[in-house]
Scaffold this motif. Structure first.
Motif, short mmCIF file in Angstrom:
data_model
loop_
_atom_site.label_atom_id
_atom_site.label_comp_id
_atom_site.label_asym_id
_atom_site.label_seq_id
_atom_site.Cartn_x
_atom_site.Cartn_y
_atom_site.Cartn_z
N PRO A 1 0.83 -1.21 0.00
CA PRO A 1 0.00 0.00 0.00
C PRO A 1 0.86 1.26 0.00
O PRO A 1 1.84 1.35 0.76
CB PRO A 1 -0.80 -0.13 1.30
CG PRO A 1 -0.83 -1.60 1.58
CD PRO A 1 0.49 -2.13 1.11
N LEU A 2 0.51 2.21 -0.83
CA LEU A 2 1.28 3.44 -0.92
C LEU A 2 1.37 4.14 0.43
O LEU A 2 2.38 4.80 0.75
CB LEU A 2 0.65 4.37 -1.96
CG LEU A 2 1.38 5.69 -2.23
CD1 LEU A 2 2.78 5.45 -2.76
CD2 LEU A 2 0.57 6.57 -3.18
N GLU A 3 0.34 4.00 1.25
CA GLU A 3 0.32 4.64 2.56
C GLU A 3 1.48 4.20 3.45
O GLU A 3 1.81 4.87 4.42
CB GLU A 3 -1.00 4.35 3.29
CG GLU A 3 -2.23 4.91 2.61
CD GLU A 3 -2.86 3.94 1.61
OE1 GLU A 3 -4.08 4.07 1.38
OE2 GLU A 3 -2.13 3.09 1.06
N GLU A 4 2.09 3.05 3.12
CA GLU A 4 3.20 2.55 3.92
C GLU A 4 4.53 3.22 3.60
O GLU A 4 5.54 2.99 4.27
CB GLU A 4 3.34 1.03 3.74
CG GLU A 4 2.17 0.23 4.30
CD GLU A 4 2.38 -1.27 4.20
OE1 GLU A 4 3.53 -1.68 3.91
OE2 GLU A 4 1.40 -2.01 4.41
N LEU A 5 4.54 4.06 2.56
CA LEU A 5 5.78 4.71 2.16
C LEU A 5 6.25 5.69 3.24
O LEU A 5 5.52 6.63 3.58
CB LEU A 5 5.59 5.44 0.84
CG LEU A 5 6.85 6.08 0.23
CD1 LEU A 5 7.81 4.99 -0.24
CD2 LEU A 5 6.48 6.99 -0.93
N LYS A 6 7.44 5.49 3.75
CA LYS A 6 7.99 6.35 4.80
C LYS A 6 9.07 7.29 4.27
O LYS A 6 9.47 8.22 4.96
CB LYS A 6 8.58 5.48 5.92
CG LYS A 6 7.60 4.50 6.53
CD LYS A 6 6.35 5.19 7.07
CE LYS A 6 5.37 4.19 7.68
NZ LYS A 6 4.09 4.83 8.06
N THR A 7 9.54 7.06 3.06
CA THR A 7 10.60 7.87 2.47
C THR A 7 10.01 9.16 1.91
O THR A 7 8.99 9.11 1.21
CB THR A 7 11.28 7.09 1.34
OG1 THR A 7 11.70 5.81 1.83
CG2 THR A 7 12.48 7.84 0.80
N PRO A 8 10.62 10.30 2.17
CA PRO A 8 10.13 11.54 1.54
C PRO A 8 10.12 11.41 0.02
O PRO A 8 11.07 10.89 -0.57
CB PRO A 8 11.16 12.59 2.00
CG PRO A 8 11.71 12.04 3.27
CD PRO A 8 11.75 10.56 3.08
N ILE A 9 9.05 11.88 -0.61
CA ILE A 9 8.90 11.70 -2.05
C ILE A 9 8.44 12.99 -2.72
O ILE A 9 7.61 13.72 -2.18
CB ILE A 9 7.93 10.54 -2.36
CG1 ILE A 9 7.89 10.26 -3.87
CG2 ILE A 9 6.53 10.81 -1.82
CD1 ILE A 9 7.20 8.95 -4.23
N LEU A 10 9.00 13.23 -3.89
CA LEU A 10 8.59 14.35 -4.74
C LEU A 10 7.94 13.77 -5.99
O LEU A 10 8.58 13.03 -6.74
CB LEU A 10 9.80 15.19 -5.13
CG LEU A 10 9.59 16.24 -6.24
CD1 LEU A 10 8.58 17.30 -5.81
CD2 LEU A 10 10.92 16.88 -6.64
N PHE A 11 6.66 14.08 -6.21
CA PHE A 11 5.98 13.71 -7.44
C PHE A 11 6.17 14.86 -8.42
O PHE A 11 5.74 15.98 -8.17
CB PHE A 11 4.49 13.47 -7.18
CG PHE A 11 4.20 12.32 -6.27
CD1 PHE A 11 4.39 11.02 -6.68
CD2 PHE A 11 3.74 12.54 -4.97
CE1 PHE A 11 4.13 9.95 -5.84
CE2 PHE A 11 3.46 11.48 -4.12
CZ PHE A 11 3.67 10.18 -4.56
N MET A 12 6.79 14.57 -9.56
CA MET A 12 7.16 15.62 -10.50
C MET A 12 6.68 15.26 -11.91
O MET A 12 6.65 14.09 -12.28
CB MET A 12 8.69 15.78 -10.50
CG MET A 12 9.22 16.93 -11.32
SD MET A 12 11.04 17.07 -11.16
CE MET A 12 11.54 15.75 -12.29
N GLY A 13 6.29 16.26 -12.67
CA GLY A 13 5.85 16.02 -14.04
C GLY A 13 5.64 17.31 -14.78
O GLY A 13 6.01 18.39 -14.31
#
Length: 253
Positions: free
Chosen positions: A183-195
Motif C-alpha cells: 500500500p502506498l500509505e506505507e511509504l515512509k521515504t520523503p517523495i517528490l511527485f514531479m511532471g
C-alpha cells in the motif's frame, strides 16, 4: 564498464561524480544512455549511479519481461545498492522507472533518503493505456528519429526489446496487476511527485492524481512544470535539477 549479478545475469551500471549517492532509474524502452545526458547537471554535487535494467541497454538480455516488471526492477535497484554498499541513496525514477523507485522504497525504506517519481500515471494506468501504447509504439517504429533513439539506447536488437516491453505492459494492463506491491500509505521515504502539465504520455488528470497520492503521505511534495514533454526530468532538465537538489538538501543554493 561495471556489472553486478542479479538472478545469475549481469546487470550494467556506471558511476559519475563524487558525493552522496544518487541513482537514476530509466523508463521503458530507454536505458542509462539517456541519463548520461543529465550528468553535467548533477555530478558536481552527487555520486551519480546509472543502471540498465535486465533486458535493456548493456545488461544481459531476457526471454521476456514480467508483467510485474516495475517490482522486479525495484528488486534490481535494491541489489545494486547492496552490491555497492553505499549506504542510504537518493533515487530518481522517470516514467516506468518511477514505479520501480516507489516499489524499491516501499520494499526497503532503510536504503533510501528521498525518492523523486517523475512523469508517471500514479496508482493505476490511464484508462486508454493499452490503445495509446500500441499506437505510440507503431508510430515510433515507423519514425526514423524514434528508431535511432531505440537503437542508441538498446543496440542492434532494439526491435525485439521494444516488442517484449510492449507485450509485458499490455499484460500488466489487461490483468490489472498492482503497480505498487505494498500500500502506498506505507511509504515512509520523503517523495517528490514531479511532471509536466503538457505531458501527453501520462493521464490527463496527472496533477489531481499526484495531489491525491501526496495527501496519503506525511512527507511528500508535488511539482508540475507548466511546459514540457515526456518526461519532465529531461524536457525541463535544468529547472528539474535545481528542484531535485533542493528536495534532497534544502541547503543547496
Amino acid at each position: 564498464m561495471a556489472y553486478f549479478k542479479y538472478q545469475n545475469k549481469s546487470v550494467f551500471y556506471e558511476e559519475f561524480g563524487k558525493g552522496e549517492p544518487l541513482i537514476f532509474l530509466h523508463g521503458n524502452t530507454a536505458s542509462s544512455k539517456m541519463s548520461e545526458l543529465l550528468i553535467p547537471l548533477y555530478a558536481d554535487n552527487f555520486r551519480c549511479i546509472l543502471i540498465d535494467f535486465l533486458g535493456y541497454g548493456q545488461s544481459d538480455r531476457v526471454e521476456n519481461f514480467s508483467p510485474d516488471m516495475w517490482y522486479d526492477e525495484a528488486l534490481q535497484t535494491i541489489a545494486l545498492i547492496e552490491h555497492l554498499q553505499c549506504g542510504k541513496v537518493s533515487l530518481i525514477g522517470t516514467s516506468g522507472g518511477a514505479w520501480a523507485a516507489v516499489n524499491a522504497a516501499l520494499e526497503r525504506p532503510n536504503l533510501f533518503r528521498v525518492v523523486i517519481a517523475d512523469s508517471f500515471d500514479g496508482r493505476t494506468l490511464n484508462e486508454n493505456f493499452s490503445a495509446n501504447l500500441l499506437s505510440e509504439r507503431k508510430k515510433a517504429k515507423e519514425d526514423t528519429q524514434s528508431r535511432q533513439f531505440y537503437e542508441w539506447c538498446q543496440g542492434a536488437d532494439w526491435e525485439k526489446i521494444v516488442d517484449l516491453d510492449t507485450e509485458a505492459l499490455l499484460k500488466c494492463a489487461e490483468k490489472k496487476r498492482p503497480l505498487f506491491h505494498k500500500p502506498l500509505e506505507e511509504l515512509k521515504t520523503p517523495i517528490l511527485f514531479m511532471g509536466s502539465k503538457e505531458d501527453e504520455s501520462c493521464r490527463n488528470n496527472m496533477e489531481e492524481e499526484y495531489k491525491e497520492m501526496a495527501s496519503m503521505l506525511s512527507q511528500s511534495s508535488v511539482y508540475l512544470f507548466p511546459n514540457g514533454s515526456h518526461p519532465a526530468l529531461f524536457s525541463n532538465a535544468e529547472e528539474a535539477a535545481t528542484l531535485i537538489k533542493k528536495f534532497i538538501n534544502p541547503s543547496f543554493p
